[in-house]
Design a protein around this motif. Structure first.
Motif, mmCIF file in Angstrom:
data_model
loop_
_atom_site.group_PDB
_atom_site.id
_atom_site.type_symbol
_atom_site.label_atom_id
_atom_site.label_comp_id
_atom_site.label_asym_id
_atom_site.label_seq_id
_atom_site.Cartn_x
_atom_site.Cartn_y
_atom_site.Cartn_z
ATOM 1 N N THR A 457 0.839 -1.184 0.000
ATOM 2 C CA THR A 457 0.000 0.000 0.000
ATOM 3 C C THR A 457 0.883 1.246 0.000
ATOM 4 O OG1 THR A 457 -0.116 0.134 2.427
ATOM 5 C CG2 THR A 457 -1.806 -1.186 1.305
ATOM 6 N N LEU A 458 0.347 2.318 -0.561
ATOM 7 C CA LEU A 458 1.030 3.604 -0.583
ATOM 8 C C LEU A 458 -0.006 4.694 -0.373
ATOM 9 C CD1 LEU A 458 3.561 5.352 -1.111
ATOM 10 C CD2 LEU A 458 2.940 5.320 -3.540
ATOM 11 N N ASN A 459 0.270 5.593 0.578
ATOM 12 C CA ASN A 459 -0.660 6.661 0.901
ATOM 13 C C ASN A 459 0.093 7.992 0.891
ATOM 14 O OD1 ASN A 459 -2.992 7.946 1.602
ATOM 15 N ND2 ASN A 459 -2.975 7.326 3.737
ATOM 16 N N TYR A 460 -0.386 8.926 0.068
ATOM 17 C CA TYR A 460 0.229 10.249 -0.028
ATOM 18 C C TYR A 460 -0.799 11.299 0.359
ATOM 19 C CZ TYR A 460 1.947 14.608 -2.016
ATOM 20 O OH TYR A 460 2.328 15.914 -2.189
ATOM 21 N N SER A 461 -0.364 12.267 1.207
ATOM 22 C CA SER A 461 -1.256 13.343 1.647
ATOM 23 C C SER A 461 -0.510 14.666 1.584
ATOM 24 C CB SER A 461 -1.743 13.093 3.083
ATOM 25 O OG SER A 461 -2.467 11.884 3.173
ATOM 26 N N ASN A 462 -1.140 15.639 0.973
ATOM 27 C CA ASN A 462 -0.599 16.999 0.903
ATOM 28 C C ASN A 462 -1.537 17.903 1.705
ATOM 29 O OD1 ASN A 462 0.858 19.268 0.229
ATOM 30 N ND2 ASN A 462 -0.129 19.511 -1.759
ATOM 31 N N TYR A 463 -1.035 18.453 2.823
ATOM 32 C CA TYR A 463 -1.865 19.210 3.748
ATOM 33 C C TYR A 463 -1.704 20.711 3.510
ATOM 34 C CZ TYR A 463 -1.785 14.728 6.191
ATOM 35 O OH TYR A 463 -1.873 13.393 6.504
ATOM 36 N N THR A 464 -2.826 21.411 3.588
ATOM 37 C CA THR A 464 -2.829 22.868 3.523
ATOM 38 C C THR A 464 -3.498 23.383 4.792
ATOM 39 O OG1 THR A 464 -2.973 22.836 1.112
ATOM 40 C CG2 THR A 464 -3.549 24.892 2.228
ATOM 41 N N THR A 465 -2.734 24.029 5.665
ATOM 42 C CA THR A 465 -3.243 24.497 6.950
ATOM 43 C C THR A 465 -3.787 25.918 6.832
ATOM 44 O OG1 THR A 465 -1.047 25.272 7.584
ATOM 45 C CG2 THR A 465 -1.637 23.015 8.187
ATOM 46 N N SER A 466 -4.561 26.311 7.834
ATOM 47 C CA SER A 466 -5.140 27.667 7.853
ATOM 48 C C SER A 466 -4.357 28.602 8.762
ATOM 49 C CB SER A 466 -6.602 27.610 8.300
ATOM 50 O OG SER A 466 -7.378 26.872 7.385
ATOM 51 N N THR A 467 -4.041 28.170 9.976
ATOM 52 C CA THR A 467 -3.359 29.048 10.933
ATOM 53 C C THR A 467 -1.987 28.509 11.348
ATOM 54 O OG1 THR A 467 -4.466 27.960 12.802
ATOM 55 C CG2 THR A 467 -5.554 29.884 11.837
ATOM 56 N N GLN A 468 -1.802 27.203 11.340
ATOM 57 C CA GLN A 468 -0.531 26.618 11.756
ATOM 58 C C GLN A 468 0.484 26.654 10.608
ATOM 59 O OE1 GLN A 468 0.127 25.588 14.961
ATOM 60 N NE2 GLN A 468 -1.887 26.501 15.360
ATOM 61 N N LEU A 469 1.762 26.673 11.007
ATOM 62 C CA LEU A 469 2.823 26.697 9.998
ATOM 63 C C LEU A 469 2.935 25.366 9.261
ATOM 64 C CD1 LEU A 469 5.626 28.556 12.035
ATOM 65 C CD2 LEU A 469 4.050 29.511 10.321
ATOM 66 N N GLU A 470 2.673 24.272 9.957
ATOM 67 C CA GLU A 470 2.766 22.935 9.380
ATOM 68 C C GLU A 470 1.647 22.068 9.935
ATOM 69 O OE1 GLU A 470 4.889 22.019 7.102
ATOM 70 O OE2 GLU A 470 6.344 23.662 7.126
ATOM 71 N N ALA A 471 1.416 20.971 9.271
ATOM 72 C CA ALA A 471 0.519 19.946 9.820
ATOM 73 C C ALA A 471 1.368 19.076 10.747
ATOM 74 C CB ALA A 471 -0.093 19.113 8.690
ATOM 75 N N TRP A 472 1.462 19.507 12.010
ATOM 76 C CA TRP A 472 2.408 18.923 12.947
ATOM 77 C C TRP A 472 2.205 17.425 13.130
ATOM 78 C CZ3 TRP A 472 5.640 22.645 12.990
ATOM 79 C CH2 TRP A 472 5.241 23.978 13.115
ATOM 80 N N ASN A 473 3.328 16.701 13.044
ATOM 81 C CA ASN A 473 3.385 15.247 13.281
ATOM 82 C C ASN A 473 2.493 14.425 12.353
ATOM 83 O OD1 ASN A 473 5.264 14.691 15.599
ATOM 84 N ND2 ASN A 473 3.981 16.275 16.543
#
Length: 574
Positions: A457-473
């Motif tokens: 299996t392979l899972n890829y996620s690209n996160y776009t946050t609103s207030t945080q600098l990163e999608a932590w952890n």
């Protein structure tokens, strides 16, 4: 008579005399002249009648013949042998036992014990008990605090089967020990500070529940569960969850609906920044109607999820509505099926769920609900060959109040004694942000033979946050590769995990500006195998983190390296 004789002699003499008389040849050579050449002619053809006239008046009738046979019995001593079906040699079936006990031991002083026992008083009931314990004394190098852990769980059940319905009761208790051993290595701690820290955290989970299922009724059944979760810092959380289910047939289609009653109430004795209680309390009432359409190649589900929420702590009420529409269409039977859908949901976060996902959270959390507004996806699944299957999809989702783990700011510089063990930069809190996620998922399975199977299996996620600098952890990429082999006596397996790079925000003591820390990506290879001596006795072995990688799941929390465990399993009947 004498006259007749004399007359015959005279005639014979006369004939002989005549035949001997010489005659003159009268044949002459002549010339024939052809005046006109021969011209042949063909007479006119005539057609034979296809249906000739047959005179049946003169047909001769067949003569009737009658006959009989005179039978004479003959004595015989022959006796034919009876036919026999050819026998097929079959291997004896493996005997299945209903109970087992499994025990093992590994490095890092890691005992394992597992048992499943069940029986019945009649053919219409069944009751059993499941016991599981796994622990380790730890042994990670260069740590200042203990890293031992243990997990003990006992579950019991009782089932009753009746003519029109059946029901089941469950109950269980779990005790899980963890330690806040992940203090920062960049800080030099005094011995007095280290000796004052009691790093132990104990999670206790007690639950009781049950379910009832009806055979021929529009009321299909219901499930219910009561859970009480607590820890070593006097935190406590209570949850009541009830889910009745209805189903109505309409023509050839089905309409079903699930109701929800979800009550959660919890309290932390203090916050991280102050000593005030941190409470949360929610009452969720939900209804999920679904209309299912089944055709030869099409499966369509038209539904929705409706929630009425009462935030009892802040005296607020809200109403949420989400789509629940999914479809699958078979373009080529077993080869290609197209999938698509738009779904959403309301997630009730709890202290129990956060502690299971990250056991190093502090008992000072803010509990909110996650509003999964939508997740739209499209994909396909099927088979590339008779033994090769695939499944992939791409999706886009929007989640409000998505929880993220981030490290708590430390309350010591290494010389200040902390009041609680989780305040030394070794615990995590939960923050929330509105996050959009563009994802892709792929899976492939191969049944190479009856003995050998492969999956990945392979899972890829690209996160776009609103207030945080990163999608932590949250890693961008995760992947798994699994291999399994099994024959009559041997079995073996391997599973390789890949976890992509994650980021965390660390704020040193006495400052307000944090530093983004990167947790490197890692590979974790787990192996297992065993030998089946008989249908009762099996020996097994497990190797975790076979690559011996010193990776960190969270900041400052290194895992144990090479872990080896072996044991036996014994099966039996009561």
């Amino acid at each position: 008579m004498r006259k007749l004789y004399i007359t015959s002699i005279i005639l014979l003499i006369t004939s002989i005399s005549y035949s001997q008389t010489t005659k003159k040849d009268t044949l002459k050579t002549e010339e024939i002249s052809v005046i006109k050449p021969y011209t042949p002619t063909i007479s006119d053809a005539f057609k034979v009648k296809s249906n000739p006239t047959i005179d049946t008046n003169n047909n001769i009738e067949k003569e009737k013949v009658s006959y009989s046979i005179f039978s004479i019995p003959v004595a015989s001593t022959f006796t034919p042998s009876k036919g026999k079906a050819q026998g097929v040699v079959r291997e004896p079936k493996d005997r299945l036992f209903e109970n087992y006990i499994s025990a093992g031991f590994g490095n890092f002083t890691s005992p394992l014990f597992e048992a499943y026992l069940h029986s019945s008083t009649t053919r219409y009931n069944d009751f059993g008990l499941f016991i599981n314990h796994y622990s380790s004394e730890g042994g990670i190098k260069d740590l200042l605090l203990n890293d031992n852990f243990s997990d003990t769980r006992i579950d019991g059940y009782f089932k009753q089967f009746d003519r029109d319905y059946n029901w089941q009761l469950n109950a269980g208790v779990q005790r899980k020990l963890q330690n806040y051993y992940g203090i920062p290595t960049s800080v030099t701690f005094d011995d007095a500070v280290i000796n004052d820290i009691d790093e132990k955290q104990v999670y206790k989970n007690l639950y009781v529940g049950g379910k009832i299922m009806f055979e021929d009724s529009f009321f299909k059944g219901a499930t219910a569960e009561i859970v009480n979760f607590s820890d070593n810092y006097n935190s406590n959380e209570f949850r009541l969850l009830v889910k009745p289910t209805l189903e109505f047939p309409i023509s050839t289609e089905l309409v079903n609906g699930e109701f929800l009653i979800d009550f959660v109430s919890g309290k932390f004795k203090q916050g991280y920044e102050d000593t005030n209680d941190v409470n949360h309390s929610f009452l969720n009432l939900g209804f999920s109607p679904n209309f299912e359409v089944l055709r030869d190649n099409l499966t369509l589900n038209l539904g929705a999820k409706l929630y009425y929420v009462n935030d009892l702590e802040y005296k607020k009420t809200n109403f949420y509505a989400y789509p629940n529409v999914t479809a699958s269409f078979k373009l080529v039977d077993e080869v290609l099926t197209v999938l698509a859908g738009v779904t959403g949901d309301l997630v009730q976060n709890t202290y129990l769920n956060f502690a299971n996902e990250n056991p190093f959270v502090s008992p000072t959390l803010t509990i909110l609900q996650t509003d999964k507004q939508y997740k739209a996806y499209v994909g396909a699944k099927g088979k590339l060959a008779s033994n090769i299957g695939y499944n992939f999809n791409v999706s886009h989702s929007l989640e409000n109040n998505k929880p993220l783990f981030i490290q708590n700011q430390t309350k010591t510089d290494g010389t200040i004694i902390v009041n609680n063990a989780y305040e030394a930069g070794n615990s995590f809190k939960v923050i929330y942000d509105n996050i959009k996620t563009l994802g892709a998922f792929g899976e492939i399975t191969i049944d190479a033979s009856k003995e050998f199977k492969f999956s990945s299996t392979l899972n890829y996620s690209n996160y776009t946050t609103s207030t945080q600098l990163e999608a932590w952890n949250l890693p961008n990429i995760t992947a798994t590769v699994s291999l399994d082999y099994e024959n009559k006596n041997w079995f073996a397996g391997a599973k390789l995990f890949y976890n992509g790079q994650t980021k965390d925000l660390v704020i040193p003591y006495g400052t307000t500006n944090g530093t983004i820390i990167k947790n490197d990506s890692y590979l974790d290879l787990n192996l297992n195998g065993g030998y089946i001596f008989s249908d009762r006795l099996t020996a097994f072995a497990k190797i975790n983190n076979a690559l011996g990688t010193k990776y960190q799941t969270f900041v400052n929390y290194q895992v144990q390296t090479l872990q080896i465990l072996a044991g036996i399993t014994y099966k039996f009947d009561l």
